[in-house]
Design an enzyme around this catalytic site. Structure first.
Site, short mmCIF file in Angstrom:
data_model
loop_
_atom_site.label_atom_id
_atom_site.label_comp_id
_atom_site.label_asym_id
_atom_site.label_seq_id
_atom_site.Cartn_x
_atom_site.Cartn_y
_atom_site.Cartn_z
N LYS A 195 -12.94 -14.87 -5.29
CA LYS A 195 -12.80 -15.36 -3.91
C LYS A 195 -12.52 -14.18 -2.99
CE LYS A 195 -11.08 -19.86 -5.45
NZ LYS A 195 -9.93 -20.78 -5.50
N THR A 196 -13.58 -13.45 -2.71
CA THR A 196 -13.47 -12.25 -1.88
C THR A 196 -14.31 -12.43 -0.61
OG1 THR A 196 -15.30 -11.27 -3.13
CG2 THR A 196 -13.06 -10.71 -3.84
#
Length: 305
Positions: free
Chosen positions: A157-158
């Site tokens: 989750k970047t």
């Protein structure tokens, strides 16, 4: 890097910088600068001109310093700029800066228009990378204080286009990156399992092409699913969205029957709750918040006048 000594200097200030392949980091920085460059005329650049000036990089809030190679590359790409890093500027160091106690990290010298073209991109990168490293460092400290021997990890989750920076910040802060992209490790989540028909089908199909070089991880919602994943050949079992007491109980049962399986705890875990999940049978605790919920560190770049 400019000059023959630049790689040596950067390595002193950023021990992990050799992880970043120069062509890759240069390409990414080019895309960032292109996104911010004037579409036609640079009126601001015309106003200031190309006189050689020196600017000071100042840290203005407390945190772990990270992102120096990206900052350096921004001004390498801008051209004709040199950076002199101060001795205090070492990645991984917690610096107690504030608005009233600004810390001089570096001086950047070059044509003033070049300095201003790179200023915001360089500061954005440094502030965000340091933010990830600071939160990661705090989590690692909590793990150490509780004598937990596992790994604290980020997730995928970047921020799109900014993954390399955030993953690098995790490492500087003392945490694990988790997988870097879809090709690094096979992770079979609920959508994969539903599409394949079962956990066993999904694992077996993945194993036929993953070979010996890729680990297979399965996201599980119950002990029964975890057992099926381990028996099918998964190397890593993620216990997702478990309550702490249930997680510890099920992790112990899973480890007893499959001692070589890596157990990962994930799902809604934060810096405030992570200590509830520490257990000898839990090998990894991953947190999306490390790259989604971090506070940026405040820096400025001011031309000396």
């Amino acid at each position: 890097m400019n000059g023959h000594q630049a790689p040596y200097t950067m390595k002193n200030h950023a021990p992990l910088s050799s992880l970043l392949p120069p062509p890759q980091i240069s390409s990414i920085v080019h895309s960032w600068l292109q996104d911010d460059m004037p579409s036609h005329f640079d009126v601001g650049g015309h106003v200031v001109g190309d006189e050689i000036k020196t600017a000071q990089l100042l840290m203005k809030s407390p945190g772990v310093l990270a992102g120096l190679p990206f900052f350096q590359t921004v001004f390498d790409v801008c051209g004709d700029c040199t950076i002199e890093w101060q001795e205090v500027s070492k990645e991984g160091t917690m610096l107690d800066a504030s608005a009233s106690n600004k810390i001089l990290l570096a001086t950047v010298t070059g044509p003033v228009s070049h300095l201003l073209r790179g200023e915001r991109t360089a500061l954005n990168t440094l502030s965000r990378c340091s933010g990830v490293a600071t939160l990661s460092h705090k989590c690692k400290q909590i793990a150490n204080a509780n004598n937990w021997k596992g790994m604290v990890a980020g997730t995928r989750k970047t921020t799109p286009g900014f993954r390399l920076v955030e993953k690098y910040g995790l490492l500087v802060g003392g945490c694990a990156t988790h997988r870097l992209d879809l090709s690094q490790m096979v992770m079979l989540k609920d959508n994969h399992i539903w599409s394949a028909g079962s956990i066993t089908n999904a694992v077996k199909k993945a194993a036929t092409v993953a070979g010996f070089s890729q680990k297979i991880e399965v996201e599980c919602q119950s002990l029964e699913e975890a057992m099926e994943a381990a028996e099918a050949g998964a190397h890593i079992v993620m216990l997702d969205n478990f309550e702490p007491h249930q997680l510890k109980s099920d992790a112990a049962k899973l480890k007893k029957s499959h001692p070589h399986v890596i157990v990962e705890a994930s799902g809604g875990i934060t810096i405030e709750t992570m200590s509830d999940y520490f257990d000898e049978n839990v090998d990894v605790i991953s947190q999306g918040k490390l790259t989604q919920g971090y506070d940026c560190i405040d820096f400025s770049l001011k031309i000396i006048h």
